[in-house]
Design a protein around this motif. Structure first.
Motif, PDB file in Angstrom:
ATOM      1  N   CYS A 177      66.834  20.675 -61.613  1.00 46.70           N
ATOM      2  CA  CYS A 177      67.121  20.562 -63.041  1.00 46.70           C
ATOM      3  C   CYS A 177      66.485  21.728 -63.803  1.00 46.70           C
ATOM      4  O   CYS A 177      65.259  21.895 -63.764  1.00 46.70           O
ATOM      5  N   PRO A 178      67.277  22.536 -64.493  1.00 45.03           N
ATOM      6  CA  PRO A 178      66.715  23.623 -65.312  1.00 45.03           C
ATOM      7  C   PRO A 178      65.858  23.063 -66.443  1.00 45.03           C
ATOM      8  O   PRO A 178      66.109  21.969 -66.951  1.00 45.03           O
ATOM      9  N   LYS A 179      64.872  23.814 -66.872  1.00 42.26           N
ATOM     10  CA  LYS A 179      63.941  23.302 -67.871  1.00 42.26           C
ATOM     11  C   LYS A 179      64.531  23.208 -69.271  1.00 42.26           C
ATOM     12  O   LYS A 179      63.899  22.700 -70.183  1.00 42.26           O
ATOM     13  N   ARG A 180      65.744  23.680 -69.452  1.00 46.71           N
ATOM     14  CA  ARG A 180      66.366  23.581 -70.769  1.00 46.71           C
ATOM     15  C   ARG A 180      67.097  22.253 -70.984  1.00 46.71           C
ATOM     16  O   ARG A 180      67.523  21.947 -72.094  1.00 46.71           O
ATOM     17  N   GLU A 181      67.275  21.471 -69.915  1.00 40.06           N
ATOM     18  CA  GLU A 181      68.088  20.260 -70.014  1.00 40.06           C
ATOM     19  C   GLU A 181      67.352  19.113 -70.689  1.00 40.06           C
ATOM     20  O   GLU A 181      66.126  19.023 -70.646  1.00 40.06           O
ATOM     21  N   THR A 182      68.137  18.230 -71.317  1.00 40.45           N
ATOM     22  CA  THR A 182      67.593  16.989 -71.853  1.00 40.45           C
ATOM     23  C   THR A 182      67.344  16.034 -70.684  1.00 40.45           C
ATOM     24  O   THR A 182      68.237  15.788 -69.875  1.00 40.45           O
ATOM     25  N   ASN A 205      57.495  31.639 -65.130  1.00 33.61           N
ATOM     26  CA  ASN A 205      58.219  32.243 -66.246  1.00 33.61           C
ATOM     27  C   ASN A 205      59.424  33.060 -65.791  1.00 33.61           C
ATOM     28  O   ASN A 205      60.293  33.383 -66.600  1.00 33.61           O
ATOM     29  N   ASP A 208      64.259  29.865 -64.033  1.00 34.31           N
ATOM     30  CA  ASP A 208      64.793  28.850 -64.935  1.00 34.31           C
ATOM     31  C   ASP A 208      64.609  27.445 -64.380  1.00 34.31           C
ATOM     32  O   ASP A 208      64.613  26.473 -65.119  1.00 34.31           O
ATOM     33  N   GLU A 209      64.430  27.329 -63.058  1.00 30.97           N
ATOM     34  CA  GLU A 209      64.346  26.007 -62.432  1.00 30.97           C
ATOM     35  C   GLU A 209      62.930  25.441 -62.424  1.00 30.97           C
ATOM     36  O   GLU A 209      62.731  24.299 -61.995  1.00 30.97           O
ATOM     37  N   TRP A 211      59.575  24.070 -64.179  1.00 31.37           N
ATOM     38  CA  TRP A 211      59.011  23.497 -65.399  1.00 31.37           C
ATOM     39  C   TRP A 211      57.513  23.799 -65.470  1.00 31.37           C
ATOM     40  O   TRP A 211      56.865  24.023 -64.444  1.00 31.37           O
TER      41      TRP A 211
END
Length: 320
Positions: A177-182, A205, A208-209, A211
């Motif tokens: 799960c990418p860190k941008r997802e709800t 940093n 994207d994967e 957290w």
């Protein structure tokens, strides 16, 4: 598949699929507001009893010195106090654990790039082997979500960090799960994500994967009463935002170990679980500044920690 109704106790959900059996009212609750059971120092069920490497540098100086010169006498004590889980990864997941505390090491004087887990000493299984075991379990449980916290690293340089991250990506592929997802169950199920990876290193940093580090409350106490008192003081200051862990794992120091030569960490932990679970039962998940989220402990499959934590989500049903 039938879901639990509000009138049913969440304590009785099937532990291997408890997330998928939660009432619909909880599907849109952020995971950081749910009560989630976890295991502290998850992979210590396979410590290498034959390895001659010194105890890791996180251990007390005196223990390191004694191990160096009196290994045959000291190692049995190290193992008794280093094992925090006796169940395999699959057994812990089947039992309902959804947060895993993973501590990664590269063995000294090892010319390979193999990575292991550690707690005092190193494991017999590699990190890649365990990650593949998690992947296989997730394939068989497509609506369950795990949080993997890579929180401690021993002997890893930048190259080994990069290799570890590539292994994580290769094993879990589209489940990451990418860190941008709800982060709600409904959204994760819709997108097919099952793995949230927290990584306590600045290399995160670049990916994207990965957290950020998940805060872990650790009281560093030998007695349950002292741990509970410490946690109650911390709650007055408010919980961290996002995911966080209340680690109800007790600690031990060399003085305690030497004064209890016939005991083990398991003896200490199991004797204090009644008091610790009483405290857990009094907690509530949710957005409140004094709420809990993940609760992690030792020897989780041999206690009532998992069903106790899952049942806390009944508090949320009153507000959804």
């Amino acid at each position: 598949m039938e879901r639990a109704s509000i009138n049913e106790s969440l304590r009785d959900l099937p532990t291997d699929n408890w997330m998928s059996h939660l009432p619909r009212a909880l599907w849109d609750v952020p995971l950081c507001h749910l009560a989630i059971p976890g295991s502290h120092n998850t992979v210590t069920y396979c410590l290498d009893r034959n390895n001659r490497s010194p105890v890791d540098l996180t251990q007390p100086d005196m223990l390191q010195k004694l191990d160096k010169y009196m290994k045959p006498l000291i190692r049995p004590f190290v193992y008794k106090w280093a094992i925090t889980q006796e169940s395999s990864m699959k057994e812990q997941l089947d039992a309902g654990v959804r947060y895993c505390d993973l501590r990664i090491a590269h063995r000294p004087n090892d010319n390979s790039s193999d990575l292991y887990f550690y707690h005092g000493v190193y494991t017999t299984v590699t990190v890649e082997t365990v990650l593949k075991e998690i992947r296989e379990w997730l394939d068989a449980h497509p609506r369950e979500v795990v949080i993997l916290s890579f929180s401690h690293f021993l002997g890893l340089n930048q190259e080994l960090h990069s290799l570890l991250i590539e292994t994580i990506r290769k094993v879990f592929i589209t489940k990451l799960c990418p860190k941008r997802e709800t982060i709600t169950l409904r959204n994760l199920w819709h997108l097919g994500y099952q793995v949230i990876v927290s990584y306590e290193h600045n290399i995160l940093n670049c990916y994207d994967e990965l957290w950020p580090h998940i805060p872990y409350w650790w009281a560093n106490k030998c007695k349950a009463e002292a741990l509970i008192e410490e946690f109650e003081c911390r709650k007055q200051l408010g919980r961290p935002g996002g995911f966080f862990v209340a680690g109800i794992n007790l600690t031990e120091d060399l003085k305690y170990i030497c004064s209890h030569p016939t005991e083990s960490l398991k003896d200490l932990v199991m004797s204090t679980y009644p008091a610790l679970l009483e405290w857990v039962e009094a907690q509530c998940p949710g957005p409140s500044t004094r709420s809990i989220n993940i609760v992690a402990g030792d020897f989780v499959t041999e206690s009532q920690l998992v069903p106790t934590v899952i049942a806390l989500n009944e508090h949320l049903l009153k507000w959804t």
